[in-house]
Write a protein that holds these residues in place. Structure first.
Motif, PDB file in Angstrom:
ATOM      1  N   PRO A  38       1.402  -1.340  -0.167  1.00 54.98           N
ATOM      2  CA  PRO A  38      -0.034  -0.088  -0.142  1.00 54.98           C
ATOM      3  C   PRO A  38       0.711   1.093   0.055  1.00 54.98           C
ATOM      4  CG  PRO A  38       0.251  -1.152   2.461  1.00 54.98           C
ATOM      5  CD  PRO A  38       1.464  -2.118   1.095  1.00 54.98           C
ATOM      6  N   GLU A  39       2.363   1.787  -0.536  1.00 51.97           N
ATOM      7  CA  GLU A  39       2.837   2.662  -0.154  1.00 51.97           C
ATOM      8  C   GLU A  39       2.167   3.558  -1.420  1.00 51.97           C
ATOM      9  OE1 GLU A  39       4.080   0.036   0.869  1.00 51.97           O
ATOM     10  OE2 GLU A  39       4.654   0.186   2.702  1.00 51.97           O
ATOM     11  N   GLY A  40       1.999   3.074  -2.363  1.00 54.57           N
ATOM     12  CA  GLY A  40       1.437   3.974  -3.238  1.00 54.57           C
ATOM     13  C   GLY A  40       2.297   4.721  -4.983  1.00 54.57           C
ATOM     14  N   GLN A  48       6.806  -3.101  -1.928  1.00 50.00           N
ATOM     15  CA  GLN A  48       7.311  -1.542  -1.943  1.00 50.00           C
ATOM     16  C   GLN A  48       7.775  -2.098  -0.844  1.00 50.00           C
ATOM     17  OE1 GLN A  48       4.458   1.625  -3.613  1.00 50.00           O
ATOM     18  NE2 GLN A  48       4.087   0.021  -5.427  1.00 50.00           N
ATOM     19  N   SER A  49       7.157  -2.428   0.151  1.00 53.47           N
ATOM     20  CA  SER A  49       7.692  -2.451   1.369  1.00 53.47           C
ATOM     21  C   SER A  49       6.851  -4.058   2.009  1.00 53.47           C
ATOM     22  CB  SER A  49       7.488  -1.253   2.075  1.00 53.47           C
ATOM     23  OG  SER A  49       6.382  -1.448   3.019  1.00 53.47           O
ATOM     24  N   PRO A  50       7.482  -4.220   3.422  1.00 54.57           N
ATOM     25  CA  PRO A  50       6.660  -5.609   3.839  1.00 54.57           C
ATOM     26  C   PRO A  50       5.883  -5.213   4.548  1.00 54.57           C
ATOM     27  CG  PRO A  50       8.643  -5.589   4.221  1.00 54.57           C
ATOM     28  CD  PRO A  50       8.695  -4.295   4.149  1.00 54.57           C
ATOM     29  N   PHE A  91       2.581  -8.073   5.084  1.00 52.68           N
ATOM     30  CA  PHE A  91       2.980  -9.418   6.027  1.00 52.68           C
ATOM     31  C   PHE A  91       3.304  -8.911   7.104  1.00 52.68           C
ATOM     32  CE2 PHE A  91       3.332 -10.299   1.518  1.00 52.68           C
ATOM     33  CZ  PHE A  91       2.644 -11.561   1.533  1.00 52.68           C
ATOM     34  N   LYS A  92       4.465  -7.722   7.432  1.00 48.15           N
ATOM     35  CA  LYS A  92       4.786  -7.601   9.388  1.00 48.15           C
ATOM     36  C   LYS A  92       3.371  -7.088   9.856  1.00 48.15           C
ATOM     37  CE  LYS A  92       5.901  -2.508   9.510  1.00 48.15           C
ATOM     38  NZ  LYS A  92       7.426  -1.807   9.143  1.00 48.15           N
ATOM     39  N   GLN A  93       2.656  -6.915   9.648  1.00 51.84           N
ATOM     40  CA  GLN A  93       1.129  -6.657  10.437  1.00 51.84           C
ATOM     41  C   GLN A  93       0.276  -7.948  10.783  1.00 51.84           C
ATOM     42  OE1 GLN A  93      -0.656  -2.834   8.075  1.00 51.84           O
ATOM     43  NE2 GLN A  93      -1.660  -3.332   9.546  1.00 51.84           N
ATOM     44  N   PHE A 136      10.504  -2.983  -3.617  1.00 55.09           N
ATOM     45  CA  PHE A 136      11.061  -1.706  -4.973  1.00 55.09           C
ATOM     46  C   PHE A 136      10.269  -0.864  -5.287  1.00 55.09           C
ATOM     47  CE2 PHE A 136      12.305  -6.368  -4.064  1.00 55.09           C
ATOM     48  CZ  PHE A 136      13.667  -6.166  -4.234  1.00 55.09           C
ATOM     49  N   ARG A 137      10.224  -0.143  -5.458  1.00 53.64           N
ATOM     50  CA  ARG A 137       9.227   1.218  -6.004  1.00 53.64           C
ATOM     51  C   ARG A 137       9.944   1.973  -7.268  1.00 53.64           C
ATOM     52  NH1 ARG A 137       8.514   4.118   0.026  1.00 53.64           N
ATOM     53  NH2 ARG A 137       8.640   1.998   0.724  1.00 53.64           N
ATOM     54  N   ASP A 138       8.739   1.378  -8.572  1.00 53.52           N
ATOM     55  CA  ASP A 138       9.017   2.295  -9.435  1.00 53.52           C
ATOM     56  C   ASP A 138       8.454   3.905  -9.626  1.00 53.52           C
ATOM     57  OD1 ASP A 138       9.789   2.608 -12.707  1.00 53.52           O
ATOM     58  OD2 ASP A 138       7.982   0.943 -13.091  1.00 53.52           O
ATOM     59  N   ILE A 160      15.512  -0.204   7.230  1.00 53.56           N
ATOM     60  CA  ILE A 160      15.068  -1.735   8.200  1.00 53.56           C
ATOM     61  C   ILE A 160      14.192  -1.478   8.849  1.00 53.56           C
ATOM     62  CG2 ILE A 160      16.238  -1.735  10.648  1.00 53.56           C
ATOM     63  CD1 ILE A 160      18.422   0.186   9.287  1.00 53.56           C
ATOM     64  N   ASP A 161      13.361  -2.460   8.722  1.00 51.79           N
ATOM     65  CA  ASP A 161      11.905  -2.982   8.982  1.00 51.79           C
ATOM     66  C   ASP A 161      11.629  -3.468  10.521  1.00 51.79           C
ATOM     67  OD1 ASP A 161       9.500  -1.745   7.479  1.00 51.79           O
ATOM     68  OD2 ASP A 161       9.054  -4.230   7.762  1.00 51.79           O
ATOM     69  N   VAL A 162      10.404  -2.869  10.963  1.00 44.61           N
ATOM     70  CA  VAL A 162      10.153  -2.975  12.183  1.00 44.61           C
ATOM     71  C   VAL A 162       9.295  -3.169  12.712  1.00 44.61           C
ATOM     72  CG1 VAL A 162      10.677  -2.633  14.410  1.00 44.61           C
ATOM     73  CG2 VAL A 162      12.916  -2.069  13.062  1.00 44.61           C
ATOM     74  N   HIS A 171       0.992   8.306   4.725  1.00 45.74           N
ATOM     75  CA  HIS A 171       1.730   7.467   5.282  1.00 45.74           C
ATOM     76  C   HIS A 171       1.204   6.014   4.257  1.00 45.74           C
ATOM     77  CE1 HIS A 171       3.490   9.878   8.140  1.00 45.74           C
ATOM     78  NE2 HIS A 171       4.495   9.122   7.965  1.00 45.74           N
ATOM     79  N   HIS A 172       0.537   5.391   4.616  1.00 42.34           N
ATOM     80  CA  HIS A 172      -0.406   4.773   3.676  1.00 42.34           C
ATOM     81  C   HIS A 172      -1.982   4.310   4.689  1.00 42.34           C
ATOM     82  CE1 HIS A 172       1.033   2.205   7.019  1.00 42.34           C
ATOM     83  NE2 HIS A 172       2.062   1.649   7.032  1.00 42.34           N
ATOM     84  N   PRO A 173      -2.898   3.371   3.642  1.00 42.62           N
ATOM     85  CA  PRO A 173      -4.396   3.346   4.757  1.00 42.62           C
ATOM     86  C   PRO A 173      -4.393   2.668   6.012  1.00 42.62           C
ATOM     87  CG  PRO A 173      -4.294   2.606   2.379  1.00 42.62           C
ATOM     88  CD  PRO A 173      -2.533   3.026   2.231  1.00 42.62           C
ATOM     89  N   GLY A 222      10.213   6.710   9.089  1.00 42.96           N
ATOM     90  CA  GLY A 222       9.033   6.898   8.519  1.00 42.96           C
ATOM     91  C   GLY A 222       8.085   6.098   8.720  1.00 42.96           C
ATOM     92  N   GLY A 223       7.121   5.621  10.042  1.00 42.40           N
ATOM     93  CA  GLY A 223       5.947   4.501  10.498  1.00 42.40           C
ATOM     94  C   GLY A 223       4.980   5.182  11.249  1.00 42.40           C
ATOM     95  N   SER A 224       3.930   3.682  11.964  1.00 41.80           N
ATOM     96  CA  SER A 224       2.654   4.654  13.210  1.00 41.80           C
ATOM     97  C   SER A 224       2.545   3.831  13.283  1.00 41.80           C
ATOM     98  CB  SER A 224       1.861   4.791  11.653  1.00 41.80           C
ATOM     99  OG  SER A 224       1.290   3.669  11.227  1.00 41.80           O
ATOM    100  N   ILE A 267       7.418   0.795  12.015  1.00 40.18           N
ATOM    101  CA  ILE A 267       9.072   1.683  11.874  1.00 40.18           C
ATOM    102  C   ILE A 267       9.500   1.642  10.663  1.00 40.18           C
ATOM    103  CG2 ILE A 267      10.425   2.512  13.137  1.00 40.18           C
ATOM    104  CD1 ILE A 267      10.304   5.313  13.228  1.00 40.18           C
ATOM    105  N   ALA A 268       9.429   2.375   9.525  1.00 40.85           N
ATOM    106  CA  ALA A 268      11.059   1.582   8.867  1.00 40.85           C
ATOM    107  C   ALA A 268      12.288   2.547   8.530  1.00 40.85           C
ATOM    108  CB  ALA A 268      10.404   1.306   7.757  1.00 40.85           C
ATOM    109  N   PHE A 269      13.151   2.344   8.725  1.00 40.96           N
ATOM    110  CA  PHE A 269      14.247   3.336   8.151  1.00 40.96           C
ATOM    111  C   PHE A 269      15.297   3.235   7.031  1.00 40.96           C
ATOM    112  CE2 PHE A 269      14.121   3.276  13.009  1.00 40.96           C
ATOM    113  CZ  PHE A 269      14.156   4.280  13.114  1.00 40.96           C
TER     114      PHE A 269
HETATM  115  N1  ASP Z   1       5.946   0.079   5.412  1.00 36.94           N
HETATM  116  C1  ASP Z   1       6.258   1.950   5.393  1.00 36.94           C
HETATM  117  C2  ASP Z   1       6.572   2.258   4.942  1.00 36.94           C
HETATM  118  O1  ASP Z   1       7.672   1.614   3.961  1.00 36.94           O
HETATM  119  C3  ASP Z   1       6.855   1.773   6.444  1.00 36.94           C
HETATM  120  C4  ASP Z   1       6.529   1.625   7.983  1.00 36.94           C
HETATM  121  O2  ASP Z   1       4.850   2.577   8.409  1.00 36.94           O
HETATM  122  O3  ASP Z   1       6.148   0.561   8.949  1.00 36.94           O
HETATM  123  O4  ASP Z   1       6.373   4.129   3.944  1.00 36.94           O
END
Ligand code: ASP
Length: 591
Positions: free
Chosen positions: A171-173, A193-195, A198-200, A217-219, A233-235, A451-453, A488-490, A534-536
């Protein structure tokens, strides 16, 4: 095997016979004696080839740059006056007893210590470019950073779980990279575009604390700090409040900077609302090293004759702001002001009005600018008062939609700050909070998720999702360092009813939501715990730590700004048989 790396041989090896392997960095023929600077990943070592040893001397004569060689010999002190204090091995040299060329090399297209190389040549010969000491250093620092992150997260109970690369749109858009399915004609995987989803799901699955250092991956159209594939760094954690998540992540970043660079980041990181950041700095990732700030003037310009200001000041979503440059009235030349005008044009600003304050005590007569005559005394008074302008200062103005004013003056603030000595050295981290849930997209006339939905609304803002989406704030947090968003995260939505409201606000129908994210919506109904994360951006963090000019300098095999790999020549065309197997026919045949 080697007895020691070239770059680590020092006084403590004096008198020992060592065997080293490496590349010929430089060969110097000093009338009878040949010196070889031998290089390996740890650095340089001076090898001396004496004509007394005819065999080694003959071998040395054949050596050229980048030949791979093995040398055995005794470590001795360098003659007085030839010590190189910049090298670990700078006090010693090895007198070659045996020497072997393991592999010759073509003449390299560039010298390893040339700092003026074209990036295209470097990327084409990346395996040689990576031999250069700076690149070796960058990638080692990247490794150390990732290791420090892993150690910290491991110690705090986070476990590394891999998530799929062949998946569905996330959903990163941004635009997806797609992979055609051979087995399912006409169907495609998307690279993640990010996990995020899956992390949720891993939180719903009860893992409690997850992390991954993972490719995303983002085009997108590429800018200097972007790559089509990049590393996060995905947390994600369960049962922690937003402030608790921020606290542990702050501790991680502080620890990494301490371990890797020996730098103590100023703590605690200041926290700033999105609104304050936009109002004071025109950016949601303000560079706090820069001492300049924007001044709000919208209300003061509502009644002035100057339409360029009064128009936006009275328009919904308009803004008029000033940027005080201390001493700018005397220090900035006409040419510089013209260049700044052109610079803000890139951000959509139609011009760059300014006033030079020569002598404030003289009122409007002491102000120099074509716009002064169209501004009322009250308006000029407000400018002086609010910017605290002094004699010799200059104020630039931005007027237009808030977006254009913020983008233009925000960028100008950073530029002037760094170019004109208003920026401190060092590191200035902060958290930016209270982001809006949504931003209005004028082109499609709909709200988009900022951010994302799956981002949770602030407590008590659930009803605004329906009644006034523009006012709803999100439990989102960005970590900013020196003007870069490094993470960025939430907190996420963990209740199905809130999730439905957000989809409604985004104009995503129940069917569309079901089709795109049905698996997550279903999972949310099976006892999803409160969770967030969050993801760094690892590439960005390492770029800043190394002081590299580009994110490409900290990635072993990066793509160009045009999303190509100059080394492997990817992307490339494929033959018809392969396309047929994938059930793909090109609109235009391969050239
Ligand atoms: N998945 C988000 C991103 O890639 C980061 C997050 O909300 O943890 O921007």
């Amino acid at each position: 095997m080697r007895s020691e790396y070239c770059g680590l041989i020092n006084r403590k090896h004096l008198g020992q016979t060592v065997t080293v392997y490496g590349w010929v960095h430089r060969r110097r023929d000093h009338g009878g004696v040949i010196f070889i600077d031998l290089r390996d990943r740890e650095g340089l070592l001076q090898i001396v080839c004496d004509p007394d040893n005819a065999a080694t001397f003959a071998t040395a004569e054949k050596m050229r740059n980048e030949y791979v060689v093995k040398v055995t010999g005794k470590v001795r002190e360098r003659p007085a006056g030839t010590v190189n204090p910049n090298l670990i091995s700078g006090e010693v040299e090895v007198l070659a007893a045996e020497m072997e060329i393991l592999n010759p090399s073509l003449t390299p297209p560039f010298m390893m210590d040339d700092d003026t190389l074209s990036e295209n040549v470097r990327l084409e010969y990346r395996f040689l470019d990576l031999r250069r000491p700076q690149m070796q250093k960058n990638l080692r620092l990247r490794y150390k950073t990732a290791m420090a992150v892993r150690v910290f997260l491991d110690q705090h109970g986070f476990i590394d779980i891999e998530t799929p690369m062949l998946t569905r749109s996330t959903p990163e858009g941004a635009r997806d990279y797609l992979v055609p399915s051979r087995v399912h004609p006409g169907e495609f995987f998307a690279l993640p575009q990010s996990p995020q989803l899956f992390k949720q799901l891993l939180m719903i699955a009860g893992f409690d604390r997850y992390y991954q250092i993972v490719k995303c991956f983002r085009d997108e159209d590429l800018r200097a700090d972007r790559q089509p594939e990049f590393t996060q760094i995905d947390v994600e954690t369960s049962f922690m409040t937003q402030l608790e998540i921020m606290a542990i992540m702050e501790e991680m970043i502080v620890g990494v900077f301490k371990d890797v660079l020996g730098v103590a980041l100023p703590q605690p990181f200041p926290r700033m609302s999105y609104d304050e950041a936009m109002s004071r700095f025109g950016s949601d990732k303000p560079d706090l090293r820069v001492a300049l700030e924007l001044t709000e003037l919208t209300d003061a310009m509502k009644n002035v004759a100057f339409k360029v200001f009064s128009g936006p000041a009275n328009a919904a979503g308009g803004r008029v702001a000033g940027l005080l440059v201390p001493g700018g009235g005397t220090a900035l030349s006409r040419g510089e002001i013209d260049a700044y005008t052109e610079f803000v044009g890139v951000y959509g600003a139609k011009g760059l009005a300014y006033i030079k304050f020569n002598e404030i005590a003289e009122g409007r007569d002491g102000m120099q600018s074509p716009i002064v005559k169209n501004l009322s005394d009250d308006a000029l008074h407000a400018v002086v008062q609010r910017t605290s302008a002094k004699d010799g200062d200059l104020v630039f103005f931005g007027a237009g939609t808030a977006k254009v004013v913020n983008d233009a003056l925000g960028a100008l603030r950073a530029k002037i700050g760094h170019e004109k000595g208003f920026a401190q050295a060092g590191w200035q981290p902060l958290w930016v909070l209270d982001f809006p849930m949504f931003e209005w997209d004028e082109a499609t006339k709909r709200w988009n998720a900022m951010h994302h939905p799956f981002t949770a609304p602030a407590d008590g803002h659930e009803d605004l999702l329906d009644s006034d989406p523009g006012k709803a704030r999100a439990k989102a947090h960005d970590m900013v360092l020196n003007g870069w968003e490094i993470g960025g995260g939430s907190v996420r939505i963990h209740r199905q009813d809130v999730q439905s409201k957000v989809f409604r606000a985004l104009n995503i129908s129940a069917e569309e939501a079901e089709a795109k994210f049905g698996f997550l919506l279903q999972a949310l109904q099976f006892g999803a715990p409160p969770h967030g994360g969050i993801a760094f951006g690892l590439d960005r963090i390492v770029t800043m730590m190394t002081g590299a000019e580009s994110i490409r300098d900290v990635i072993a095999f990066p793509k160009t700004q045009r999303a190509q790999c100059l080394l492997t020549h990817a992307p490339n065309t494929v033959d018809d048989a392969q396309l047929r197997e994938l059930h793909i026919r090109l609109r235009q045949p391969n050239p």
